[in-house]
Design a protein around this motif. Structure first.
Motif, PDB file in Angstrom:
ATOM      1  N   ARG A  63      46.453  32.461  76.437  1.00  0.00           N
ATOM      2  CA  ARG A  63      46.751  32.659  74.845  1.00  0.00           C
ATOM      3  C   ARG A  63      47.980  31.997  74.820  1.00  0.00           C
ATOM      4  N   ASP A  64      48.359  31.872  73.417  1.00  0.00           N
ATOM      5  CA  ASP A  64      49.704  31.263  73.281  1.00  0.00           C
ATOM      6  C   ASP A  64      50.757  32.020  73.598  1.00  0.00           C
ATOM      7  N   ASN A  90      43.710  31.301  73.265  1.00  0.00           N
ATOM      8  CA  ASN A  90      43.592  29.910  72.348  1.00  0.00           C
ATOM      9  C   ASN A  90      42.177  29.103  72.933  1.00  0.00           C
ATOM     10  N   ASP A  91      42.265  27.819  72.400  1.00  0.00           N
ATOM     11  CA  ASP A  91      41.133  26.930  72.859  1.00  0.00           C
ATOM     12  C   ASP A  91      41.026  26.884  74.333  1.00  0.00           C
ATOM     13  N   LEU A  92      41.986  26.915  75.040  1.00  0.00           N
ATOM     14  CA  LEU A  92      41.937  26.569  76.396  1.00  0.00           C
ATOM     15  C   LEU A  92      41.422  27.909  77.157  1.00  0.00           C
ATOM     16  N   ILE A 141      39.344  29.877  75.670  1.00  0.00           N
ATOM     17  CA  ILE A 141      37.814  29.933  75.618  1.00  0.00           C
ATOM     18  C   ILE A 141      37.184  29.093  76.506  1.00  0.00           C
ATOM     19  N   ARG A 142      37.765  27.902  76.698  1.00  0.00           N
ATOM     20  CA  ARG A 142      37.152  26.949  77.756  1.00  0.00           C
ATOM     21  C   ARG A 142      37.124  27.296  79.173  1.00  0.00           C
TER      22      ARG A 142
END
Length: 215
Positions: free
Chosen positions: A30-31, A45-47, A49-50
């Motif tokens: 997360r951020d 965050n996008d990371l 999810i990946r």
């Protein structure tokens, strides 16, 4: 592949395939939490999810159930892992994996500990302290109760039973399971995991490259 995901995959390779295994996982990335905030509303965050997708693809055919802290980023982690692993079944919300939960008894009172000591200070007390902080359970008792809860929920179906939680819960639970202090360099990162399973004379805990039987 992220280093924590690699560690978790190595860990999973070491667990018995013919047994129900409770896999306690710190949620994905997360951020940063703003100063003075709880961060409870922050999603992955996008990371993050990946990383869920990377790990989940390696778990196809092995995930049997998933429970999660009610906090959004934990629920997202559980759902994304299950989807990537082609696992059927819902994500069960488990308050013991959040706050109030295994360690936090009164959320409003306990929040004062975070304001006074910061997240690292609270975790360090849960890892190595003896008394109970205001609004919180005795750490050793909370860890033992949570481990029994994980094993009970994992039941008798062989495979991986996911429990998605937070660093403030996973870190002291693993440290108390091993019966020793845990240096900060070994605290779980996003997507690090610990595994618990029963054996004839008790239960076993595994974390990173360490496996220990507990009577």
């Amino acid at each position: 592949m992220n280093s924590a995901v690699k560690r978790t995959l190595r860990l999973i390779q070491s667990v018995p395939e013919g047994s129900p295994v409770a896999l306690l996982v710190r949620h994905s990335a997360r951020d940063d939490i703003p100063d003075g905030g709880t961060g409870i509303e922050l999603p992955l965050n996008d990371l993050g999810i990946r990383l869920c997708q990377e790990l989940g693809r390696e778990l196809v055919g092995r995930v049997r159930s998933a429970r999660s802290s009610p906090v959004l980023r934990c629920v997202q982690t559980a759902k994304l892992l299950g989807q990537a692993a082609d696992a059927d079944g819902e994500v069960i919300l488990d308050k013991r994996l959040g706050a109030p939960g295994a360690y936090v008894l009164d959320e409003q009172v306990a929040w004062g500990n975070w304001l006074a000591h910061g997240n690292e200070g609270v975790i360090q007390h849960l890892v190595s302290g003896t008394g109970a902080l205001p609004g919180m359970a005795y750490p050793a008792e909370a860890a033992n109760d949570l481990i029994e809860h994980l094993l009970e929920c994992a039941g008798v179906e062989p495979g991986l039973h996911l429990f998605i939680s937070h660093d403030s819960i996973m870190t002291p639970t693993v440290a108390r399971a091993f019966g020793q202090d845990m240096p900060k360099s070994h605290w779980p990162e996003y997507m690090d995991a610990s595994a618990f399973w029963r054996q004839q004379n008790g239960w076993v805990v595994a974390y990173r490259d360490i496996v220990q039987g507990v009577l």
